[in-house]
Design an enzyme around this catalytic site. Structure first.
Site, PDB file in Angstrom:
ATOM      1  N   PHE A  11       1.078  -1.156   0.313  1.00 14.71           N
ATOM      2  CA  PHE A  11       0.212  -0.412   0.143  1.00 14.71           C
ATOM      3  C   PHE A  11       0.758   1.187  -0.033  1.00 14.71           C
ATOM      4  O   PHE A  11       0.799   1.738  -1.007  1.00 14.71           O
ATOM      5  CB  PHE A  11      -0.862   0.414   1.539  1.00 14.71           C
ATOM      6  CG  PHE A  11      -1.461   1.020   1.544  1.00 14.71           C
ATOM      7  CD1 PHE A  11      -2.071   2.099   0.935  1.00 14.71           C
ATOM      8  CD2 PHE A  11      -1.404   1.728   3.106  1.00 14.71           C
ATOM      9  CE1 PHE A  11      -2.645   3.288   1.046  1.00 14.71           C
ATOM     10  CE2 PHE A  11      -2.493   2.671   2.586  1.00 14.71           C
ATOM     11  CZ  PHE A  11      -2.758   3.038   2.158  1.00 14.71           C
ATOM     12  N   TYR A 136       3.234  -5.998  17.602  1.00 17.17           N
ATOM     13  CA  TYR A 136       3.400  -5.266  16.063  1.00 17.17           C
ATOM     14  C   TYR A 136       4.375  -4.034  17.135  1.00 17.17           C
ATOM     15  O   TYR A 136       5.458  -3.716  16.175  1.00 17.17           O
ATOM     16  CB  TYR A 136       2.218  -4.475  15.797  1.00 17.17           C
ATOM     17  CG  TYR A 136       2.439  -3.921  14.119  1.00 17.17           C
ATOM     18  CD1 TYR A 136       3.181  -3.789  13.530  1.00 17.17           C
ATOM     19  CD2 TYR A 136       1.862  -2.399  15.116  1.00 17.17           C
ATOM     20  CE1 TYR A 136       2.962  -3.420  12.447  1.00 17.17           C
ATOM     21  CE2 TYR A 136       2.243  -1.555  14.285  1.00 17.17           C
ATOM     22  CZ  TYR A 136       2.508  -1.833  12.610  1.00 17.17           C
ATOM     23  OH  TYR A 136       2.752  -0.491  11.750  1.00 17.17           O
ATOM     24  N   VAL A 176     -12.049   2.057   9.257  1.00 21.17           N
ATOM     25  CA  VAL A 176     -13.251   2.969   8.521  1.00 21.17           C
ATOM     26  C   VAL A 176     -12.844   3.398   7.925  1.00 21.17           C
ATOM     27  O   VAL A 176     -14.706   3.085   7.141  1.00 21.17           O
ATOM     28  CB  VAL A 176     -13.763   3.546   9.966  1.00 21.17           C
ATOM     29  CG1 VAL A 176     -11.989   4.569  10.269  1.00 21.17           C
ATOM     30  CG2 VAL A 176     -14.755   4.652  10.445  1.00 21.17           C
ATOM     31  N   ARG A 257     -20.209   3.643  23.385  1.00 23.61           N
ATOM     32  CA  ARG A 257     -19.105   4.493  24.067  1.00 23.61           C
ATOM     33  C   ARG A 257     -19.651   6.151  23.227  1.00 23.61           C
ATOM     34  O   ARG A 257     -19.281   6.502  22.517  1.00 23.61           O
ATOM     35  CB  ARG A 257     -17.834   4.719  25.034  1.00 23.61           C
ATOM     36  CG  ARG A 257     -16.956   4.182  22.897  1.00 23.61           C
ATOM     37  CD  ARG A 257     -16.207   3.809  22.929  1.00 23.61           C
ATOM     38  NE  ARG A 257     -15.615   3.797  21.893  1.00 23.61           N
ATOM     39  CZ  ARG A 257     -14.514   4.401  21.245  1.00 23.61           C
ATOM     40  NH1 ARG A 257     -12.603   4.116  22.745  1.00 23.61           N
ATOM     41  NH2 ARG A 257     -13.834   4.232  20.225  1.00 23.61           N
TER      42      ARG A 257
END
Ligand SMILES: NC(=O)c1ccc[n+]([C@@H]2O[C@H](COP(=O)([O-])OP(=O)(O)OC[C@H]3O[C@@H](n4cnc5c(N)ncnc54)[C@H](O)[C@@H]3O)[C@@H](O)[C@H]2O)c1
Length: 314
Positions: A11, A136, A176, A257
């Site tokens: 990417f 990671y 997202v 939340r």
């Protein structure tokens, strides 16, 4: 000038390749996977675990951009040993091969995740880091330490770039923005947990790539830079941007939340002053470009499918 880009088929690496080619720099990709989007660059297929292959690929190189890694935190969680080998040992292999090939500069793709364990809400490259809780982050941080040690011990120039959260064409489908876009194009409602007022900062992938190209400057030798975006955007705003561009999308809110902004303010001032690096693509424009790319790549997949001889499946 010859630059090797490890992970140049991925990417971010593929955009780094584009930026280097735009500057007329000769590029060689070192990656296990073939480059997908251009064929005017050299390609050396090999693994970061194979020091001989890396050494051959680095022959004659002036600079190395090291981006190959297991970059998906979920994959690191699933395969810790393999991830450690590729991200940590793979990075020392790159540095060692660069040392032997007399490469002038290694530019290492790290992450702002290294600030995860810092208590301060405002951080810059001089902020002392805590010990990471995610594997990671540990493996990426080890890579930073190796870069520093190779500079100190062997005089190999290294530059560490801590990327913010990148988005844009060729990104992975998780995340997202890709999820909102996919749902909107499939005429499914976009669902947001809570009030959607939780804020994030994103950085358009071409801005990250530009930061990589600028990191070749002499003043970037043995320095660390945050390549963090400027714009704070809430999840609700992201959904509204997607709706504005695609139209006719239902945004639904589910229990969750309330809004929070636990993210830290990560300074990008050093990259601005030293390298004249400034993120140029705003979130709305970046999402527009991502949607354009996504539609084209979906179309290309469909066309590929119609040209396949279906008899091979029978
Ligand atoms: N994507 C993000 O959210 C993000 C954020 C901050 C930092 N980074 C860092 O940026 C770099 C690039 O990330 P990306 O999102 O483009 O990842 P990506 O998965 O799209 O690309 C990684 C590339 O590395 C190659 N690769 C993996 N293992 C290899 C091996 N053993 N030998 C040779 N090549 C191998 C893959 O084939 C792939 O082309 C990584 O170092 C990552 O840690 C990514």
């Amino acid at each position: 000038m010859l630059a090797v880009v490890t992970g140049g088929s991925g990417f971010i690496g593929s955009h780094v390749v584009d930026k280097l080619r735009d500057r007329g720099i000769r590029v060689r990709i070192f990656d296990m996977s073939k480059p997908r989007n251009r064929d005017d660059v050299e390609y050396y297929q090999g693994s970061l675990l194979d020091i001989d292959a890396i050494q051959m690929a680095f022959s004659g190189a002036d600079a190395v951009f090291h981006l190959a890694a297991i970059a998906d935190v979920n994959e690191v969680f699933e395969s810790p040993l393999r991830s450690e080998a590729i991200n940590a040992r793979g990075t020392i292999n790159v540095l060692e091969a660069a040392r032997w090939a007399k490469v002038k500069r290694v530019i290492y793709g790290s992450t702002i995740w290294v600030y995860s364990e810092v208590a301060d809400s405002e951080v810059d490259e001089d902020t002392p880091l805590g010990s990471p809780t995610h594997l990671y982050t540990s493996t990426k941080l080890v890579g930073e330490y190796y870069c520093k040690a190779y500079s100190e011990l062997y005089g190999l120039e290294t530059t560490v770039l801590r990327y913010g959260i990148p988005y844009g064409p060729r990104s992975r489908p998780a995340g997202v923005i890709p999820i909102f876009v996919r749902r909107a194009l499939e005429k499914q409602p976009i669902t947001i947990q809570g009030d959607g007022l939780q804020f994030r900062k994103f950085i358009y992938v071409e801005d990250v790539a530009e930061g990589n190209a600028l990191a070749l400057k002499p003043q970037a030798a043995n320095k660390t830079y945050n390549l963090e975006g400027n714009e704070k955007v809430s999840i609700k705003e992201l959904a509204e941007i997607v709706k504005r561009i695609i139209g006719d999308v239902d945004i639904q809110y589910t229990e969750g939340r309330p809004g929070d902004f636990e993210g830290k303010e990560i300074s990008n001032l050093r990259a601005a002053t030293d390298l004249d690096w400034h993120p140029k693509v705003g979130v709305e424009e970046g999402i527009r470009r991502y949607i354009e790319w996504y539609k084209q790549s979906e179309e290309a997949k469909k066309n590929l499918w119609t040209t396949v001889d279906k008899s091979i499946l029978e």
